[in-house]
Design an enzyme around this catalytic site. Structure first.
Site, PDB file in Angstrom:
ATOM      1  N   THR A  40     -63.170  45.235 -19.237  1.00  0.00           N
ATOM      2  CA  THR A  40     -63.869  44.685 -18.070  1.00  0.00           C
ATOM      3  C   THR A  40     -64.924  45.683 -17.620  1.00  0.00           C
ATOM      4  OG1 THR A  40     -61.815  43.646 -17.426  1.00  0.00           O
ATOM      5  CG2 THR A  40     -63.520  43.816 -15.730  1.00  0.00           C
ATOM      6  N   ARG A  54     -58.471  38.337 -20.932  1.00  0.00           N
ATOM      7  CA  ARG A  54     -58.083  37.599 -19.716  1.00  0.00           C
ATOM      8  C   ARG A  54     -56.578  37.420 -19.633  1.00  0.00           C
ATOM      9  NH1 ARG A  54     -61.789  32.315 -20.400  1.00  0.00           N
ATOM     10  NH2 ARG A  54     -62.619  32.449 -18.304  1.00  0.00           N
ATOM     11  N   VAL A  55     -55.851  38.229 -20.370  1.00  0.00           N
ATOM     12  CA  VAL A  55     -54.401  37.997 -20.484  1.00  0.00           C
ATOM     13  C   VAL A  55     -53.614  38.618 -19.339  1.00  0.00           C
ATOM     14  CG1 VAL A  55     -54.376  37.666 -22.960  1.00  0.00           C
ATOM     15  CG2 VAL A  55     -54.261  39.988 -22.048  1.00  0.00           C
ATOM     16  N   LYS A  92     -65.890  37.672 -15.974  1.00  0.00           N
ATOM     17  CA  LYS A  92     -64.627  38.417 -15.964  1.00  0.00           C
ATOM     18  C   LYS A  92     -64.367  39.057 -14.595  1.00  0.00           C
ATOM     19  CE  LYS A  92     -61.082  40.698 -16.660  1.00  0.00           C
ATOM     20  NZ  LYS A  92     -59.790  40.465 -17.223  1.00  0.00           N
ATOM     21  N   ASN A 148     -61.205  37.879 -11.454  1.00  0.00           N
ATOM     22  CA  ASN A 148     -60.270  38.742 -10.724  1.00  0.00           C
ATOM     23  C   ASN A 148     -60.636  38.859  -9.246  1.00  0.00           C
ATOM     24  OD1 ASN A 148     -58.609  39.121 -12.870  1.00  0.00           O
ATOM     25  ND2 ASN A 148     -59.419  41.110 -13.463  1.00  0.00           N
ATOM     26  N   ARG A 197     -59.284  35.945  -7.305  1.00  0.00           N
ATOM     27  CA  ARG A 197     -57.863  36.128  -6.986  1.00  0.00           C
ATOM     28  C   ARG A 197     -57.695  37.135  -5.842  1.00  0.00           C
ATOM     29  NH1 ARG A 197     -53.371  34.012  -9.080  1.00  0.00           N
ATOM     30  NH2 ARG A 197     -51.578  35.349  -9.446  1.00  0.00           N
ATOM     31  N   HIS A 206     -51.780  19.773  -0.188  1.00  0.00           N
ATOM     32  CA  HIS A 206     -53.110  19.163  -0.237  1.00  0.00           C
ATOM     33  C   HIS A 206     -53.654  19.302  -1.667  1.00  0.00           C
ATOM     34  CE1 HIS A 206     -57.404  18.675   0.296  1.00  0.00           C
ATOM     35  NE2 HIS A 206     -57.239  18.305   1.564  1.00  0.00           N
ATOM     36  N   ARG A 240     -56.491  19.783  -2.926  1.00  0.00           N
ATOM     37  CA  ARG A 240     -57.564  20.745  -3.220  1.00  0.00           C
ATOM     38  C   ARG A 240     -57.345  22.109  -2.555  1.00  0.00           C
ATOM     39  NH1 ARG A 240     -59.528  15.919  -3.058  1.00  0.00           N
ATOM     40  NH2 ARG A 240     -59.816  15.923  -0.807  1.00  0.00           N
ATOM     41  N   CYS A 286     -56.495  45.736 -12.654  1.00  0.00           N
ATOM     42  CA  CYS A 286     -57.603  44.777 -12.770  1.00  0.00           C
ATOM     43  C   CYS A 286     -58.069  44.275 -11.409  1.00  0.00           C
ATOM     44  CB  CYS A 286     -57.158  43.584 -13.611  1.00  0.00           C
ATOM     45  SG  CYS A 286     -56.462  44.078 -15.179  1.00  0.00           S
ATOM     46  N   TYR A 315     -46.173  47.167  -9.823  1.00  0.00           N
ATOM     47  CA  TYR A 315     -47.202  46.440  -9.074  1.00  0.00           C
ATOM     48  C   TYR A 315     -46.938  44.948  -8.990  1.00  0.00           C
ATOM     49  CZ  TYR A 315     -50.025  44.371 -12.902  1.00  0.00           C
ATOM     50  OH  TYR A 315     -50.481  43.618 -13.946  1.00  0.00           O
TER      51      TYR A 315
HETATM   52  N1  SAJ Z   1     -50.457  39.168  -5.893  1.00  0.00           N
HETATM   53  C1  SAJ Z   1     -50.253  38.823  -4.560  1.00  0.00           C
HETATM   54  N2  SAJ Z   1     -50.293  37.505  -4.221  1.00  0.00           N
HETATM   55  C2  SAJ Z   1     -50.513  36.535  -5.139  1.00  0.00           C
HETATM   56  C3  SAJ Z   1     -50.707  36.879  -6.488  1.00  0.00           C
HETATM   57  C4  SAJ Z   1     -50.685  38.217  -6.840  1.00  0.00           C
HETATM   58  O1  SAJ Z   1     -50.050  39.686  -3.694  1.00  0.00           O
HETATM   59  O2  SAJ Z   1     -50.519  35.360  -4.752  1.00  0.00           O
HETATM   60  C5  SAJ Z   1     -50.472  40.583  -6.290  1.00  0.00           C
HETATM   61  C6  SAJ Z   1     -49.391  40.962  -7.289  1.00  0.00           C
HETATM   62  O3  SAJ Z   1     -48.179  41.259  -6.649  1.00  0.00           O
HETATM   63  C7  SAJ Z   1     -50.024  42.155  -7.961  1.00  0.00           C
HETATM   64  C8  SAJ Z   1     -51.517  41.822  -7.962  1.00  0.00           C
HETATM   65  O4  SAJ Z   1     -51.677  40.822  -6.991  1.00  0.00           O
HETATM   66  O5  SAJ Z   1     -49.819  43.330  -7.209  1.00  0.00           O
HETATM   67  C9  SAJ Z   1     -52.100  41.359  -9.269  1.00  0.00           C
HETATM   68  O6  SAJ Z   1     -51.190  40.580 -10.009  1.00  0.00           O
HETATM   69  P1  SAJ Z   1     -51.582  39.282 -10.870  1.00  0.00           P
HETATM   70  O7  SAJ Z   1     -50.363  38.805 -11.535  1.00  0.00           O
HETATM   71  O8  SAJ Z   1     -52.304  38.322 -10.036  1.00  0.00           O
HETATM   72  O9  SAJ Z   1     -52.680  39.788 -11.914  1.00  0.00           O
HETATM   73  P2  SAJ Z   1     -52.752  40.978 -13.008  1.00  0.00           P
HETATM   74  O10 SAJ Z   1     -53.497  42.117 -12.388  1.00  0.00           O
HETATM   75  O11 SAJ Z   1     -51.457  41.288 -13.624  1.00  0.00           O
HETATM   76  O12 SAJ Z   1     -53.667  40.282 -14.131  1.00  0.00           O
HETATM   77  C10 SAJ Z   1     -54.960  39.809 -13.778  1.00  0.00           C
HETATM   78  C11 SAJ Z   1     -55.123  38.367 -14.276  1.00  0.00           C
HETATM   79  N3  SAJ Z   1     -56.314  37.767 -13.666  1.00  0.00           N
HETATM   80  C12 SAJ Z   1     -56.281  36.570 -13.052  1.00  0.00           C
HETATM   81  O13 SAJ Z   1     -55.271  35.914 -12.928  1.00  0.00           O
HETATM   82  C13 SAJ Z   1     -57.582  36.063 -12.540  1.00  0.00           C
HETATM   83  C14 SAJ Z   1     -55.236  38.350 -15.788  1.00  0.00           C
HETATM   84  O14 SAJ Z   1     -55.519  37.042 -16.256  1.00  0.00           O
HETATM   85  C15 SAJ Z   1     -56.340  39.306 -16.246  1.00  0.00           C
HETATM   86  O15 SAJ Z   1     -56.457  39.332 -17.659  1.00  0.00           O
HETATM   87  C16 SAJ Z   1     -55.946  40.693 -15.780  1.00  0.00           C
HETATM   88  O16 SAJ Z   1     -55.925  40.678 -14.346  1.00  0.00           O
HETATM   89  C17 SAJ Z   1     -56.991  41.674 -16.302  1.00  0.00           C
HETATM   90  O17 SAJ Z   1     -56.685  42.361 -17.284  1.00  0.00           O
HETATM   91  O18 SAJ Z   1     -58.108  41.674 -15.799  1.00  0.00           O
END
Ligand code: SAJ
Length: 421
Positions: free
Chosen positions: A120, A153-154, A205, A209, A212, A243, A245, A259, A316
């Site tokens: 990234t 993106r995994v 990319k 993230n 999210r 809902h 949407r 990430c 994490y």
């Molecule tokens: N988290 C929350 N609330 C949520 C979702 C997650 O607090 O509703 C927190 C988790 O506890 C964690 C952090 O966010 O601390 C990230 O966790 P995650 O499972 O959402 O994501 P990562 O960092 O393990 O992986 C992400 C993914 N990106 C997306 O879903 C958009 C993955 O697909 C990417 O490949 C990865 O980053 C990366 O390598 O970039």
């Protein structure tokens, strides 16, 4: 496709599974890493990271002779760069590993090769940072040397499934580069592969993230608002998500991982004036460990002398062993800085850590407060009566909504849930 020789630079969470994937599809892979330990382990068929089924796959790939580890790259058909792109203390992208890996492959490049960046990276990395280095090979970029960005993106914990099933973006320095690299990933990718230019792929990319991160920040802000309003954010989220949407995310102690807590800064660094929401979301999520810390302070304000806090889960996110950027580790730092807390830690996925206890029960002994940091599967059915019986004071703070209010009350706990009470 004829048998390809592929050099993969960086054997971490992305490079190693990618190497194993190509190797088990019959291609010859040279896995390159600067860490001797990683190379020694690989050549013995072992791995140094924890990812479901990856050990079996790597073992098979090494045994077949299709995957070998090396400290230096060598001539090949394709070079894939999957090295870390961390951030510095002042929130700037540290591109030193990408630069070093790109420079290292220059002497190995030959006409017809392809170079792919998977890490990234901020917008402009391929076109402005890598291309000038790759030009030192004397090859014409886009004609004699194909160059593209194909961001990984995994999801850690599901890497092997997502490598194959996810759709993929390939951003070429020109159309031909994108097509060559798309055909390469077709070797194992079953999801659709979309073609674009390199800079668009870089932005996609980072924005995935960031999307999210911003949504998690919204959930965290909602959690704080609901606490003030005297209602339960978790119920609000569940009902709103009926809902068609709306997809509110989950609040928690902050955002960790290598990430989501990092990539948005790459956008802020380049576009500081424009990225207002992105910056605010980062700050909101980064402030959550402190918010939880204040809850601990408030809960234990009447306990005199040293107070013992037991932290259940420090990774994490759940069911992985990854500690990078874990918000719970930031929280522990805040407690340590205070000086009035003795901290006991337990985590089924972590083998070595300061103050690590080998069981939840041992960690709970004499404790004043249980802090549920991560929703590991193991914590979903805690024996609260037993834990309460060995604690000095029965307090619990749940940052992930995995405890039952009724069970906590039956076991005589004073309980708090982030986003509710
Ligand atoms: N988290 C929350 N609330 C949520 C979702 C997650 O607090 O509703 C927190 C988790 O506890 C964690 C952090 O966010 O601390 C990230 O966790 P995650 O499972 O959402 O994501 P990562 O960092 O393990 O992986 C992400 C993914 N990106 C997306 O879903 C958009 C993955 O697909 C990417 O490949 C990865 O980053 C990366 O390598 O970039």
């Amino acid at each position: 496709m004829s048998k390809k020789k592929i050099c993969i630079m960086g054997l971490g969470y992305i490079g190693l599974p990618t190497a194993a994937m190509f190797a088990t599809h019959g291609h010859q892979i040279i896995g390159v890493d600067i860490n001797q330990e990683v190379i020694t382990a690989l050549n013995e068929g072992r791995i140094t990271i924890n990812e479901p089924y990856l050990d079996i796959m790597v073992q098979a790939a090494v045994a077949s002779g299709n995957l070998v580890g090396r400290l230096q790259p060598e001539e090949a058909d394709v070079f894939i760069i999957a090295v870390p792109t961390p951030i510095t203390e002042d929130k700037r992208a540290d591109m030193s590993y990408v630069i070093a890996a790109t420079e290292a492959i220059v002497p190995c490049l030959r006409e017809g090769n392809a170079v792919v960046l998977e890490s990234t990276s901020p917008t402009g990395t391929v076109a402005e940072l890598m291309v000038p280095i790759l030009e030192k090979s004397g090859l014409v970029i886009g004609e004699q040397l194909y160059v593209a960005h194909s961001p990984e993106r995994v999801l850690p914990g599901k890497i092997l499934i997502e490598l194959v099933e996810n759709t993929r973006i390939v951003g070429g320095i020109n159309r031909k580069s994108a097509e060559v690299v798309r055909d390469l990933y077709k070797i194992f990718v079953r999801g659709e592969i979309f073609i674009t230019d390199a800079t668009t792929a870089e932005m996609c990319k980072m924005m995935e993230n960031t999307y999210r991160d911003v949504n998690i920040a919204l959930a965290n802000e909602l959690a704080i608002i609901c606490e003030r309003a005297g209602i339960n954010a978790w119920e609000v989220i569940e009902l709103c998500n009926k809902h068609p949407r709306v997809n509110l995310h989950q609040p928690g102690p902050g955002v960790g991982g290598h990430c989501i807590a990092i990539d948005p800064w790459f956008i802020v660094e380049k576009f500081p004036k424009e990225s207002k929401i992105i910056k605010m979301a980062r700050d909101t999520n980064d402030s959550m460990p402190h918010y939880v810390y204040e809850k601990i302070e408030e809960t234990l304000k009447d306990v005199s002398g040293m107070k013992t806090v037991t932290v259940l889960g420090i990774t994490y996110k759940p069911d992985v062993d990854d500690l990078r950027e874990s918000p719970i580790l930031h929280l522990i730092e805040l407690l340590k800085e205070n000086g009035n807390y003795a901290i006991k830690v337990t985590d089924p996925y972590v083998k070595k850590h300061e103050n690590l206890e080998n069981s939840v029960l041992n960690a709970a002994k004499g404790s004043d407060l249980l802090l549920l940091g991560v929703h590991h599967q193991e914590y979903k059915n805690l024996d609260l009566n037993l834990l309460g019986s060995v604690m000095r004071n029965r307090n619990i703070i749940d940052t992930r909504n995995i405890t039952s209010k009724q069970k906590l009350e039956e076991a005589g706990f004073n309980h708090k849930l982030i986003g509710n009470r």
